[in-house]
Write a protein that holds these residues in place. Structure first.
Motif, mmCIF file in Angstrom:
data_model
loop_
_atom_site.group_PDB
_atom_site.id
_atom_site.type_symbol
_atom_site.label_atom_id
_atom_site.label_comp_id
_atom_site.label_asym_id
_atom_site.label_seq_id
_atom_site.Cartn_x
_atom_site.Cartn_y
_atom_site.Cartn_z
ATOM 1 N N MET A 14 111.346 60.031 55.800
ATOM 2 C CA MET A 14 112.161 60.941 56.595
ATOM 3 C C MET A 14 112.056 60.618 58.083
ATOM 4 S SD MET A 14 113.774 62.802 54.505
ATOM 5 C CE MET A 14 114.466 64.033 55.608
ATOM 6 N N GLY A 15 110.880 60.148 58.519
ATOM 7 C CA GLY A 15 110.737 59.750 59.915
ATOM 8 C C GLY A 15 111.704 58.650 60.286
ATOM 9 N N HIS A 16 111.915 57.702 59.377
ATOM 10 C CA HIS A 16 112.863 56.618 59.638
ATOM 11 C C HIS A 16 114.312 57.083 59.486
ATOM 12 C CE1 HIS A 16 109.429 53.653 58.824
ATOM 13 N NE2 HIS A 16 109.848 53.420 60.051
ATOM 14 N N VAL A 17 114.581 57.897 58.464
ATOM 15 C CA VAL A 17 115.953 58.323 58.199
ATOM 16 C C VAL A 17 116.483 59.226 59.311
ATOM 17 C CG1 VAL A 17 117.398 59.728 56.660
ATOM 18 C CG2 VAL A 17 115.809 58.053 55.696
ATOM 19 N N VAL A 18 115.655 60.160 59.774
ATOM 20 C CA VAL A 18 116.167 61.121 60.755
ATOM 21 C C VAL A 18 115.892 60.721 62.202
ATOM 22 C CG1 VAL A 18 115.952 63.010 59.110
ATOM 23 C CG2 VAL A 18 114.099 62.596 60.740
ATOM 24 N N LEU A 19 114.832 59.900 62.439
ATOM 25 C CA LEU A 19 114.465 59.585 63.816
ATOM 26 C C LEU A 19 114.336 58.096 64.113
ATOM 27 C CD1 LEU A 19 111.690 62.294 64.336
ATOM 28 C CD2 LEU A 19 113.926 62.279 65.444
ATOM 29 N N ASP A 20 114.366 57.250 63.078
ATOM 30 C CA ASP A 20 114.099 55.820 63.252
ATOM 31 C C ASP A 20 112.752 55.623 63.954
ATOM 32 O OD1 ASP A 20 114.511 53.113 63.035
ATOM 33 O OD2 ASP A 20 115.652 52.943 64.897
ATOM 34 N N HIS A 21 111.757 56.383 63.485
ATOM 35 C CA HIS A 21 110.444 56.393 64.140
ATOM 36 C C HIS A 21 109.356 56.105 63.113
ATOM 37 C CE1 HIS A 21 107.439 57.511 67.123
ATOM 38 N NE2 HIS A 21 106.877 58.321 66.252
ATOM 39 N N ASP A 22 108.397 55.261 63.494
ATOM 40 C CA ASP A 22 107.285 54.921 62.608
ATOM 41 C C ASP A 22 106.187 55.978 62.711
ATOM 42 O OD1 ASP A 22 108.464 52.499 61.780
ATOM 43 O OD2 ASP A 22 107.697 51.465 63.553
ATOM 44 N N ALA B 1 111.809 70.087 53.821
ATOM 45 C CA ALA B 1 112.575 70.062 52.575
ATOM 46 C C ALA B 1 112.450 68.718 51.881
ATOM 47 C CB ALA B 1 114.041 70.378 52.864
ATOM 48 N N GLY B 2 112.504 67.639 52.651
ATOM 49 C CA GLY B 2 112.442 66.313 52.057
ATOM 50 C C GLY B 2 111.103 66.000 51.434
ATOM 51 N N HIS B 3 110.010 66.283 52.148
ATOM 52 C CA HIS B 3 108.704 65.879 51.623
ATOM 53 C C HIS B 3 108.269 66.770 50.468
ATOM 54 C CE1 HIS B 3 106.179 69.122 53.347
ATOM 55 N NE2 HIS B 3 105.177 68.580 52.678
ATOM 56 N N ASP B 4 108.645 68.038 50.486
ATOM 57 C CA ASP B 4 108.202 68.964 49.429
ATOM 58 C C ASP B 4 108.911 68.686 48.103
ATOM 59 O OD1 ASP B 4 106.756 71.417 48.582
ATOM 60 O OD2 ASP B 4 108.795 72.171 48.339
ATOM 61 N N THR B 5 110.231 68.601 48.143
ATOM 62 C CA THR B 5 110.982 68.407 46.898
ATOM 63 C C THR B 5 110.777 67.011 46.321
ATOM 64 O OG1 THR B 5 112.933 67.775 48.196
ATOM 65 C CG2 THR B 5 112.770 70.067 47.507
#
Length: 265
Positions: free
Chosen positions: A68-76, A194-198
């Protein structure tokens, strides 16, 4: 986005819809594969070789948070291999949130709960705002001359584009101000949670059921070998051609819980 409604919900939803369109997400598959490769080679393989029985939920949660860090922020975030301030703050605020279901009637009366939740929320917000500001500052360099494909962009970049184009309620051009920064930060936390939990819960269930149904596991492996080739080359095959993921009907059925003998839809 979860607690708004009407015009405000519609406007916020419009900002972030483009970043989660199916076609756009396919352009981000290579980075998702890279995070998954770390999980397979450095986490899952090590656990399998050790022979120990350990829960997977934390490892899978960290995998999906990195994705999700990459998908939403492009961040490592690199939370799979190291500690991360934002991840610790995010999970700390969740851990210290009031419990809706508890057998201890005094649990939610702990005065430290609200202090710790405020602290961890502040840590998370400050980290995310810094990253979002960095993404906004990079906008002038995100041109065709940079050589970067315009489609391979995180959700926050596309949300800023939508905001600037849509403008404000009075018809004036949109301005990336403190209000937009807070809206973006709140939505990033929503996507992370939401992403990490589901996803982590679903993956735990899939691993469990595949262990209970070796015949289903054998079919999944056969399908993957047919579509991707030898397992050692699967990651590179997916990165070269993300559309291969659309050629896995049996795997999709497994993800949806359609195991042998399971009548639940």
């Amino acid at each position: 986005m979860l607690i708004t409604e009407g015009r405000e919900w519609k406007k916020t939803r419009a900002l972030f819809n483009p970043g989660f369109a199916a076609g756009h997400l396919m352009t981000l598959v290579p980075s998702i594969v890279d995070d998954t490769t770390i999980f397979v080679t450095k986490i899952l393989s090590k656990l399998a070789d050790s022979g120990e029985i350990k829960p997977l939920d934390d490892a899978l949660a960290r995998l999906t948070i990195d994705i999700m860090g990459h998908v939403v922020l492009d961040h490592d975030l690199n939370s799979q291999t190291s500690e991360n301030e934002m991840v610790d703050g995010f999970r700390g605020s969740v851990r210290w949130s009031p419990k809706t279901v508890t057998t201890n009637p005094f649990q939610n009366l702990n005065p430290m709960m609200y202090i710790m939740q405020w602290y961890y929320t502040r840590v998370t917000d400050n980290y995310l705002k810094t990253v979002i500001k960095q993404r906004i500052a990079m906008r002038p360099s995100d041109s065709a001359a940079s050589g970067k494909k315009p489609g391979r962009r995180p959700a926050i970049d596309m949300a800023v584009d939508e905001f600037l184009v849509a403008g404000s309620d009075d018809g004036k051009p949109g301005v990336v101000d403190a209000r937009f920064l807070q809206i973006a930060t709140d939505q990033m936390k929503t996507f992370m949670f939401a992403g990490h939990d589901t996803s982590s819960s679903t993956l735990c269930y899939i691993y469990h059921e595949l262990n209970n149904h070796p015949e289903a596991l054998a079919k999944v492996r056969q399908e993957h070998n047919t579509v991707f080739g030898p397992s050692a080359n699967a990651a590179e095959a997916i990165k070269r051609k993300p559309a291969l993921l659309n050629e896995l009907p049996y795997t999709l059925a497994i993800i949806k819980g359609n195991f042998p003998g399971n009548t639940t839809k």
